[in-house]
Design an enzyme around this catalytic site. Structure first.
Site, PDB file in Angstrom:
ATOM      1  N   TRP A 355     -17.850   1.698   5.310  1.00  0.00           N
ATOM      2  CA  TRP A 355     -18.280   1.380   4.626  1.00  0.00           C
ATOM      3  C   TRP A 355     -17.862  -0.245   3.892  1.00  0.00           C
ATOM      4  O   TRP A 355     -18.622  -0.287   3.203  1.00  0.00           O
ATOM      5  CB  TRP A 355     -18.037   2.820   3.701  1.00  0.00           C
ATOM      6  CG  TRP A 355     -16.080   2.344   3.441  1.00  0.00           C
ATOM      7  CD1 TRP A 355     -15.169   2.333   4.373  1.00  0.00           C
ATOM      8  CD2 TRP A 355     -15.245   1.831   2.449  1.00  0.00           C
ATOM      9  NE1 TRP A 355     -14.100   2.324   3.958  1.00  0.00           N
ATOM     10  CE2 TRP A 355     -14.143   1.695   2.429  1.00  0.00           C
ATOM     11  CE3 TRP A 355     -15.900   1.806   0.777  1.00  0.00           C
ATOM     12  CZ2 TRP A 355     -13.396   1.458   1.676  1.00  0.00           C
ATOM     13  CZ3 TRP A 355     -15.145   2.021  -0.225  1.00  0.00           C
ATOM     14  CH2 TRP A 355     -13.122   0.829   0.090  1.00  0.00           C
ATOM     15  N   ASP A 356     -17.443  -0.524   5.120  1.00  0.00           N
ATOM     16  CA  ASP A 356     -16.884  -1.637   4.525  1.00  0.00           C
ATOM     17  C   ASP A 356     -18.427  -2.708   5.122  1.00  0.00           C
ATOM     18  O   ASP A 356     -18.900  -3.554   4.548  1.00  0.00           O
ATOM     19  CB  ASP A 356     -15.787  -2.071   6.397  1.00  0.00           C
ATOM     20  CG  ASP A 356     -14.857  -1.559   6.939  1.00  0.00           C
ATOM     21  OD1 ASP A 356     -14.683  -0.797   6.336  1.00  0.00           O
ATOM     22  OD2 ASP A 356     -14.475  -2.234   7.764  1.00  0.00           O
ATOM     23  N   GLU A 486      -6.227   5.639   3.166  1.00  0.00           N
ATOM     24  CA  GLU A 486      -6.420   6.550   4.445  1.00  0.00           C
ATOM     25  C   GLU A 486      -4.722   6.910   4.455  1.00  0.00           C
ATOM     26  O   GLU A 486      -4.822   7.824   5.276  1.00  0.00           O
ATOM     27  CB  GLU A 486      -6.415   6.192   5.348  1.00  0.00           C
ATOM     28  CG  GLU A 486      -7.334   5.995   5.477  1.00  0.00           C
ATOM     29  CD  GLU A 486      -8.382   5.516   6.525  1.00  0.00           C
ATOM     30  OE1 GLU A 486      -7.664   4.996   7.081  1.00  0.00           O
ATOM     31  OE2 GLU A 486      -9.935   5.519   6.306  1.00  0.00           O
ATOM     32  N   LYS A 598      -1.868   2.593   1.608  1.00  0.00           N
ATOM     33  CA  LYS A 598      -2.299   1.405   2.431  1.00  0.00           C
ATOM     34  C   LYS A 598      -3.388   0.073   1.556  1.00  0.00           C
ATOM     35  O   LYS A 598      -3.149  -0.565   2.723  1.00  0.00           O
ATOM     36  CB  LYS A 598      -3.067   2.281   3.775  1.00  0.00           C
ATOM     37  CG  LYS A 598      -4.005   1.719   4.757  1.00  0.00           C
ATOM     38  CD  LYS A 598      -4.428   2.515   5.627  1.00  0.00           C
ATOM     39  CE  LYS A 598      -4.751   2.117   6.449  1.00  0.00           C
ATOM     40  NZ  LYS A 598      -5.931   2.870   7.376  1.00  0.00           N
ATOM     41  N   GLN A 599      -4.005   0.914   0.940  1.00  0.00           N
ATOM     42  CA  GLN A 599      -4.968   0.052   0.100  1.00  0.00           C
ATOM     43  C   GLN A 599      -5.303   0.084  -0.494  1.00  0.00           C
ATOM     44  O   GLN A 599      -5.238   1.500  -1.153  1.00  0.00           O
ATOM     45  CB  GLN A 599      -6.518  -0.112   1.298  1.00  0.00           C
ATOM     46  CG  GLN A 599      -7.220   1.179   1.365  1.00  0.00           C
ATOM     47  CD  GLN A 599      -8.468   1.020   2.591  1.00  0.00           C
ATOM     48  OE1 GLN A 599      -7.805   1.413   3.428  1.00  0.00           O
ATOM     49  NE2 GLN A 599      -9.097   1.025   2.380  1.00  0.00           N
TER      50      GLN A 599
HETATM   51  C1  BGC Z   1      -9.742   1.692   7.176  1.00  0.00           C
HETATM   52  C2  BGC Z   1     -10.846   2.017   6.279  1.00  0.00           C
HETATM   53  C3  BGC Z   1     -12.000   1.417   6.985  1.00  0.00           C
HETATM   54  C4  BGC Z   1     -11.789   0.781   8.383  1.00  0.00           C
HETATM   55  C5  BGC Z   1     -12.551   0.003   9.683  1.00  0.00           C
HETATM   56  C6  BGC Z   1      -9.764   1.291   7.846  1.00  0.00           C
HETATM   57  O1  BGC Z   1      -7.904   1.278   8.237  1.00  0.00           O
HETATM   58  O2  BGC Z   1      -8.766   2.468   5.873  1.00  0.00           O
HETATM   59  O3  BGC Z   1     -10.801   2.160   4.682  1.00  0.00           O
HETATM   60  O4  BGC Z   1     -13.350   1.790   6.863  1.00  0.00           O
HETATM   61  O5  BGC Z   1     -10.134   0.700   8.531  1.00  0.00           O
HETATM   62  O6  BGC Z   1     -12.317  -0.951   8.867  1.00  0.00           O
END
Ligand code: BGC
Length: 756
Positions: A355-356, A486, A598-599
């Site tokens: 999804w990035d 996550e 985490k984000q």
């Molecule tokens: C992130 C995801 C991301 C993936 C690839 C993961 O660490 O939590 O949001 O899509 O990395 O960049």
């Protein structure tokens, strides 16, 4: 955090060899040209810790899934980005010794990645056991001008060394992936050719049958006189060997021309003929001319993609590094390709599309390139729609509902962890958000009926089937999900997921209405193709209007998920440094129970839908969630930088900006050795353009509201917008917008409407 690299506006410089960070430097010094790329490995090899990596866009291997407890619905395989032919190879023997910086004393070491020119160079001196010294200078590039070609130049000078020097220039396809699930080699030998002027090695991937070939010509002179090679051939390896005696002052000059071809572009049975032709062209052009054209191609990219910062070299270096690496990874020429989170810099993550791309990379390409490139990225997902519908069907969804994969290379899901594969479904929302973002930015509304609306309908169907009615809550709920954060799995009612799900259904309803009333012919075609019935809209309305959102009235907050306030609420500032990053120091159990984020999660929603919220609402949520956020996803700091800038928290925005832009250069998360965080690099650009320049599109109009972080005297960049190319210059109190091409444009700067 590592600080061994020097600050410079255009270069990444390692002065003095740091073997302890060799893998980090290899990642940072990666080169690529959209078609192929490689880590900053040493040509001569290295017996210390190293990750040898050479990658080809779109070439993958479906490595059979390996999990402890198989769950129905799992994908059969994980698509591995393949480590391919080592085409830089060049063993160097000095007398009896093999040149190896891991086992020899190295003097005057200097490694430079010149981002303006797209060239990696390295110089050093060694003292052979026979006495005297040898000075080495290596230089290489992957041509941006001619995407099949690469070249290496090596200059060696004897200073008092008398003895033998043997150069073995080779191509080696006997390579493995470090992350292979079953220790299997993914390549099968196809062909080797070896002549004095031409050497080639080709191999084919197992299962997927991609053929990659690499052809080389090595030319070596000693004090200007040609040396003649001996040739040695082994399975999957071709070698051109040059041997000579060296005396005081002697100079060896080696040029290695390489042509790399993949069956994505040249059919496997044509690769040898094509390789010969292309290699002959490269050789005749000569190293300097190839290099000149390559530099000119980079200049064209920088002319439109560069952002210049006055007054802060660290910020400048980080920003250019990110822009440089993104363009090395994806040039937008080929709609079959996408932007992998590690690009051509490592194996981790596999696949090529997360999804990035939709959430982070599309805005970057919208701003820095012609709209065609972002459209290509949307078309990539449109072409994968049938697979997304199949993917949803595997999980039990019906009637044309689509679930886009979390990780993919060909439209099929290939992520193997249940909490992500099955639960991190918010990704579906990003597909729709990207269509919305693209159309509002470019004004290309035609895309909606040319593909966009089919995606909207299929995704809305998914959300409508994914919710269920909760009697106690008297609302529609979404159970068992993983949000963008996550560090929480299997939660109920992740606010962000519920929010984007509702928005997707609303947006689909709105766009269907527009198509039905304004483009009846198109609508009839889409309606038939999607088997759409009017009752579906009633269902979506019911569910979107009755969607549940976890909320705490006392604090006036949306909660990340049900029960979030039951956690022991702590601040990241109270977490001792030895506990960080928590994903490397803590058990998963401890992470899941903790409040640490985490984000961006709730804040990701507020970033996407900024206009839906009052500024003080965003501020309240920022103040609550950010202090609990560890930013251990590379995608995190940029979103916070943009929000902080919007909220006038300039110091925070600057801190987050530095973190996003220097994430890999300073190795903030202690994982640069695995490869770079390519997709989040787009976030660095966004942090400047959407963050500090305050660029937004509202009702089709471009808004700019700049702020300057401390220490920045100003910054300037160029930007595409609705067929115009604009130059934006922010210096101190002044903001100048120039229309470089295209028709006049009305814009709003600091709330004042004006015409450019
Ligand atoms: C992130 C995801 C991301 C993936 C690839 C993961 O660490 O939590 O949001 O899509 O990395 O960049």
């Amino acid at each position: 955090m590592k600080t061994y690299l020097q600050h410079h506006p255009w270069q990444i410089i390692e002065e003095g060899f740091h073997p302890e960070y060799q893998e980090v430097s290899e990642s940072i010094c990666s080169l690529g040209n959209g078609r192929f790329g490689l880590r900053g490995n040493f040509e001569e090899g290295y017996s210390g810790k190293t990750l040898q990596g050479s990658y080809f866009a779109g070439v993958y291997y479906p490595d059979k899934t390996r999990v402890g407890w198989w769950k129905n619905g799992y994908p059969e395989y994980f698509a591995k980005v393949l480590n391919g032919v080592n085409w830089i190879g060049m063993h160097i023997r000095i007398g009896d010794q093999l040149l190896d910086l891991a086992s020899m004393e190295v003097y005057n070491f200097r490694r430079v990645l010149n981002m303006k020119l797209g060239i990696l160079s390295r110089s050093f001196t060694v003292h052979p056991t026979e006495g005297g010294q040898l000075d080495f200078h290596f230089e290489r590039f992957c041509s941006m001008d001619n995407a099949d070609t690469a070249a290496i130049r090596v200059h060696i000078q004897s200073k008092g060394y008398h003895g033998m020097l043997r150069l073995e220039s080779f191509l080696d396809f006997d390579v493995h992936n470090k992350d292979s699930n079953y220790g299997e080699q993914f390549w099968e030998r196809k062909a080797e050719t070896l002549e004095e002027q031409f050497a080639m090695v080709a191999a084919t991937t197992k299962k997927t049958a991609f053929t990659v070939s690499s052809a080389m010509h090595t030319h070596v002179t000693r004090n200007g006189d040609d040396l003649t090679p001996d040739s040695v051939l082994a399975p999957m390896k071709v070698n051109q060997i040059f041997e000579t005696m060296m005396h005081e002052g002697d100079v060896i000059l080696l040029h290695k021309y390489v042509v790399n071809l993949s069956s994505l572009n040249i059919a496997s049975d044509q690769q040898e003929i094509s390789g010969r032709k292309k290699l002959a062209t490269a050789r005749h052009a000569g190293y300097e001319s190839l290099k000149e054209n390559h530099i000119a191609a980079w200049q064209r990219i920088w002319d439109s993609a560069d952002i210049e910062i006055d007054g802060n070299v660290m910020a400048q270096q980080g920003l250019r590094f990110n822009i440089f690496q993104l363009w090395q990874t994806y040039t937008g020429e080929d709609a079959r390709l996408n932007i992998g989170p590690k690009g051509f810099t490592g194996e981790k993550y596999g696949g090529s599309t997360y999804w990035d791309t939709e959430a982070y990379c599309i805005p970057f390409y919208l701003g820095t390139a012609d709209a065609r490139i972002a459209r290509n990225l949307l078309v990539y997902r449109y072409l994968h729609l049938p697979k997304a519908i199949e993917n949803a069907a595997k999980l039990g969804f019906t009637d044309g509902a689509a679930l886009y994969p979390m990780v993919t290379i060909n439209g099929e899901e290939c992520h193997n962890e249940w909490e992500i594969t099955f639960e991190e479904i918010h990704r579906n929302g990003a597909m729709v958000y990207a269509i919305y973002d693209y159309i509002r930015y470019t004004g290309d509304a035609a895309y909606m009926n040319e593909g966009g609306l089919e995606v909207l309908i299929a995704v809305a169907r998914f959300w409508a089937q994914r919710v269920n009615y909760s009697e106690p809550k008297q609302a529609w709920v979404m159970l068992g999900v993983t949000g963008p954060n996550e560090y929480e799995n299997n939660v109920n009612n992740n606010w962000y997921t519920n929010y984007i799900a509702r928005w997707c259904m609303e947006y689909a309803m709105e766009q269907i209405e527009i198509a039905r009333t304004q483009y009846p012919v198109d609508w009839e075609r889409i309606r038939e193709k999607t088997d759409f019935t009017a009752q579906e809209v009633d269902d979506w309305r019911l569910k979107s209007e009755g969607m549940y959102f976890p909320r705490d009235e006392t604090r006036q907050l949306f909660l990340q998920q049900d029960g979030f306030l039951d956690k022991e609420l702590m601040l990241v500032s109270d977490l001792a440094q030895e506990h960080r990053p928590i994903h490397q120091k803590w058990s998963w159990d401890r992470i899941l129970r903790s409040c640490f984020i985490k984000q961006a999660d709730v804040l990701q929603g507020m970033y996407f839908f900024e206009d839906h919220f009052e500024l003080d609402t965003i501020a309240r949520h920022f103040d609550f969630y950010e202090p609990m956020t560890v930013h251990e996803s590379s995608l995190s700091p940029c979103v916070h930088a943009i929000l902080a800038a919007r909220l006038g928290k300039i110091e925070k925005a600057d801190e987050m900006y530095l973190r996003t832009s220097r994430l890999d250069l300073d190795d903030y998360n202690n994982d640069t050795e695995d490869g770079l965080h390519i997709t989040s690099m787009a976030g660095t650009w966004m942090a400047v353009v959407r963050g500090f320049a305050g660029v937004r599109v509202k009702d089709g109009t471009l808004h700019i509201a700049p702020v300057l972080p401390a220490g920045w005297k100003g910054f300037r960049f160029k930007m595409h917008f609705r067929g115009r190319f604009l130059g934006i210059d922010i210096s101190g109190e002044h903001c100048t917008v120039r229309r470089l091409t295209g028709e006049t444009l009305d814009i709003v700067v600091n709330r004042e409407r004006m015409t450019v």
